[in-house]
Write a protein that holds these residues in place. Structure first.
Motif, PDB file in Angstrom:
ATOM      1  N   GLN A 107      12.201  11.269  -4.647  1.00 11.12           N
ATOM      2  CA  GLN A 107      11.501  11.651  -3.425  1.00 11.12           C
ATOM      3  C   GLN A 107      10.093  12.176  -3.692  1.00 11.12           C
ATOM      4  O   GLN A 107       9.302  12.308  -2.780  1.00 11.12           O
ATOM      5  CB  GLN A 107      12.302  12.730  -2.683  1.00 11.12           C
ATOM      6  N   ASP A 108       9.783  12.498  -4.933  1.00 12.14           N
ATOM      7  CA  ASP A 108       8.528  13.177  -5.255  1.00 12.14           C
ATOM      8  C   ASP A 108       7.468  12.238  -5.837  1.00 12.14           C
ATOM      9  O   ASP A 108       6.682  12.649  -6.683  1.00 12.14           O
ATOM     10  CB  ASP A 108       8.807  14.326  -6.241  1.00 12.14           C
ATOM     11  N   LEU A 109       7.424  11.007  -5.399  1.00 14.08           N
ATOM     12  CA  LEU A 109       6.395  10.092  -5.867  1.00 14.08           C
ATOM     13  C   LEU A 109       5.034  10.526  -5.329  1.00 14.08           C
ATOM     14  O   LEU A 109       4.932  11.046  -4.222  1.00 14.08           O
ATOM     15  CB  LEU A 109       6.682   8.672  -5.377  1.00 14.08           C
ATOM     16  N   ALA A 110       3.999  10.313  -6.095  1.00 16.22           N
ATOM     17  CA  ALA A 110       2.638  10.639  -5.662  1.00 16.22           C
ATOM     18  C   ALA A 110       2.126   9.501  -4.778  1.00 16.22           C
ATOM     19  O   ALA A 110       1.478   8.569  -5.242  1.00 16.22           O
ATOM     20  CB  ALA A 110       1.732  10.837  -6.873  1.00 16.22           C
ATOM     21  N   LEU A 111       2.464   9.574  -3.505  1.00 18.56           N
ATOM     22  CA  LEU A 111       2.087   8.555  -2.538  1.00 18.56           C
ATOM     23  C   LEU A 111       1.337   9.201  -1.380  1.00 18.56           C
ATOM     24  O   LEU A 111       1.482  10.402  -1.145  1.00 18.56           O
ATOM     25  CB  LEU A 111       3.340   7.849  -1.991  1.00 18.56           C
ATOM     26  N   ARG A 113       0.638  10.449   2.346  1.00 18.11           N
ATOM     27  CA  ARG A 113       1.601  11.066   3.260  1.00 18.11           C
ATOM     28  C   ARG A 113       2.249  10.047   4.187  1.00 18.11           C
ATOM     29  O   ARG A 113       3.438  10.138   4.477  1.00 18.11           O
ATOM     30  CB  ARG A 113       0.911  12.159   4.069  1.00 18.11           C
ATOM     31  N   TRP A 114       1.481   9.050   4.636  1.00 21.44           N
ATOM     32  CA  TRP A 114       2.022   8.070   5.568  1.00 21.44           C
ATOM     33  C   TRP A 114       3.080   7.188   4.924  1.00 21.44           C
ATOM     34  O   TRP A 114       3.841   6.522   5.615  1.00 21.44           O
ATOM     35  CB  TRP A 114       0.916   7.206   6.170  1.00 21.44           C
ATOM     36  N   LEU A 115       3.148   7.187   3.599  1.00 20.87           N
ATOM     37  CA  LEU A 115       4.101   6.345   2.886  1.00 20.87           C
ATOM     38  C   LEU A 115       5.315   7.122   2.381  1.00 20.87           C
ATOM     39  O   LEU A 115       6.212   6.559   1.784  1.00 20.87           O
ATOM     40  CB  LEU A 115       3.388   5.655   1.721  1.00 20.87           C
ATOM     41  N   LYS A 116       5.361   8.416   2.655  1.00 14.49           N
ATOM     42  CA  LYS A 116       6.519   9.222   2.256  1.00 14.49           C
ATOM     43  C   LYS A 116       7.714   8.854   3.127  1.00 14.49           C
ATOM     44  O   LYS A 116       7.615   8.804   4.352  1.00 14.49           O
ATOM     45  CB  LYS A 116       6.221  10.718   2.417  1.00 14.49           C
ATOM     46  N   ILE A 117       8.820   8.600   2.485  1.00 12.72           N
ATOM     47  CA  ILE A 117      10.034   8.200   3.190  1.00 12.72           C
ATOM     48  C   ILE A 117      11.158   9.123   2.745  1.00 12.72           C
ATOM     49  O   ILE A 117      11.465   9.208   1.558  1.00 12.72           O
ATOM     50  CB  ILE A 117      10.363   6.718   2.900  1.00 12.72           C
ATOM     51  N   SER A 118      11.745   9.819   3.721  1.00  9.10           N
ATOM     52  CA  SER A 118      12.794  10.779   3.377  1.00  9.10           C
ATOM     53  C   SER A 118      14.176  10.333   3.835  1.00  9.10           C
ATOM     54  O   SER A 118      15.176  10.886   3.407  1.00  9.10           O
ATOM     55  CB  SER A 118      12.472  12.161   3.958  1.00  9.10           C
ATOM     56  N   ASN A 119      14.238   9.336   4.720  1.00  8.17           N
ATOM     57  CA  ASN A 119      15.533   8.828   5.156  1.00  8.17           C
ATOM     58  C   ASN A 119      15.384   7.369   5.592  1.00  8.17           C
ATOM     59  O   ASN A 119      14.278   6.840   5.665  1.00  8.17           O
ATOM     60  CB  ASN A 119      16.135   9.698   6.273  1.00  8.17           C
ATOM     61  N   LEU A 120      16.495   6.749   5.897  1.00  7.60           N
ATOM     62  CA  LEU A 120      16.486   5.332   6.243  1.00  7.60           C
ATOM     63  C   LEU A 120      15.720   5.066   7.532  1.00  7.60           C
ATOM     64  O   LEU A 120      15.059   4.027   7.664  1.00  7.60           O
ATOM     65  CB  LEU A 120      17.930   4.817   6.354  1.00  7.60           C
ATOM     66  N   ASP A 121      15.750   6.000   8.474  1.00  8.19           N
ATOM     67  CA  ASP A 121      14.992   5.819   9.708  1.00  8.19           C
ATOM     68  C   ASP A 121      13.491   5.781   9.440  1.00  8.19           C
ATOM     69  O   ASP A 121      12.759   5.043  10.093  1.00  8.19           O
ATOM     70  CB  ASP A 121      15.330   6.919  10.726  1.00  8.19           C
ATOM     71  N   ASP A 122      13.013   6.584   8.493  1.00 15.14           N
ATOM     72  CA  ASP A 122      11.593   6.523   8.112  1.00 15.14           C
ATOM     73  C   ASP A 122      11.238   5.133   7.596  1.00 15.14           C
ATOM     74  O   ASP A 122      10.197   4.578   7.950  1.00 15.14           O
ATOM     75  CB  ASP A 122      11.267   7.548   7.018  1.00 15.14           C
ATOM     76  N   LEU A 123      12.103   4.585   6.764  1.00 14.57           N
ATOM     77  CA  LEU A 123      11.849   3.253   6.206  1.00 14.57           C
ATOM     78  C   LEU A 123      11.856   2.197   7.313  1.00 14.57           C
ATOM     79  O   LEU A 123      10.985   1.325   7.351  1.00 14.57           O
ATOM     80  CB  LEU A 123      12.886   2.915   5.128  1.00 14.57           C
ATOM     81  N   LYS A 124      12.810   2.291   8.230  1.00 17.34           N
ATOM     82  CA  LYS A 124      12.854   1.346   9.338  1.00 17.34           C
ATOM     83  C   LYS A 124      11.601   1.458  10.198  1.00 17.34           C
ATOM     84  O   LYS A 124      11.046   0.456  10.631  1.00 17.34           O
ATOM     85  CB  LYS A 124      14.109   1.564  10.188  1.00 17.34           C
ATOM     86  N   SER A 125      11.144   2.673  10.434  1.00 19.11           N
ATOM     87  CA  SER A 125       9.922   2.878  11.225  1.00 19.11           C
ATOM     88  C   SER A 125       8.717   2.228  10.568  1.00 19.11           C
ATOM     89  O   SER A 125       7.913   1.567  11.233  1.00 19.11           O
ATOM     90  CB  SER A 125       9.635   4.370  11.402  1.00 19.11           C
TER      91      SER A 125
END
Length: 177
Positions: A107-111, A113-125
């Motif tokens: 979860q702690d990749l240096a990306l 902020r708009w690319l931070k994904i904490s759950n599956l819904d974030d990825l789907k969004s």
């Protein structure tokens, strides 16, 4: 009627022998680590699309400036929009790859902020948002060079319906009713 006592004790006996927790740990480790295959595959696909896009860009530049016959304005515009569409598709695939990696491994990749994904819904969004953009760019490319009559309305309506449905889906994921 109640079940025989020995049937109720079977799962407990399996756990008492140590096979249950060990087997579940092995299965859990395999399932959680096998996701590296789609992460690697989608990252490779993203890189391949980007390399292909760079090659197509070079081909476009050669046609535009160094070809024996000049490229028309409409052809140049369509090719440029198709290149943007290709790079957007590569971005979609990369977002999926990075998202899966974040969900399963780090979860702690240096990306950004708009690319931070904490759950599956974030990825789907993220995926749906970029898919809407890809659809819009695709339609724009077709509309700019369309010369076959009013049939573009059907493509536009179909694109609008899909974008509308995806936008509604996105609003439900993000909790904006």
């Amino acid at each position: 009627m109640s079940e025989p006592a020995e049937d109720k004790e079977a799962p407990k006996q399996l756990l008492d022998h140590g096979m249950g927790p060990w087997l579940m740990r092995v299965i859990g480790a395999l399932v959680s680590r096998i996701i590296i295959l789609p992460v690697l595959a989608t990252m490779a696909a993203s890189m391949a699309l980007m390399i292909y896009g760079v090659a197509e860009t070079w081909h476009f530049i050669r046609e535009l400036f160094f070809a024996d016959h000049p490229v028309s304005k409409d052809e140049a515009l369509l090719h440029a929009i198709e290149l943007v569409d290709l790079f957007l598709l590569a971005t979609v695939v990369q977002v999926v790859s990075l998202g899966l990696y974040q969900l399963y491994f780090n979860q702690d990749l240096a990306l950004p902020r708009w690319l931070k994904i904490s759950n599956l819904d974030d990825l789907k969004s993220k995926l749906v948002g970029v898919a809407i953009t890809v659809l819009a760019v695709y339609f724009l490319g077709r509309a700019v060079t369309w010369s076959s009559g009013p049939d573009i309305v059907y493509l536009g309506a179909a694109t609008a319906v899909v974008i509308g449905a995806l936008t509604y889906f996105l609003s439900k994921i993000d909790g904006h009713d």
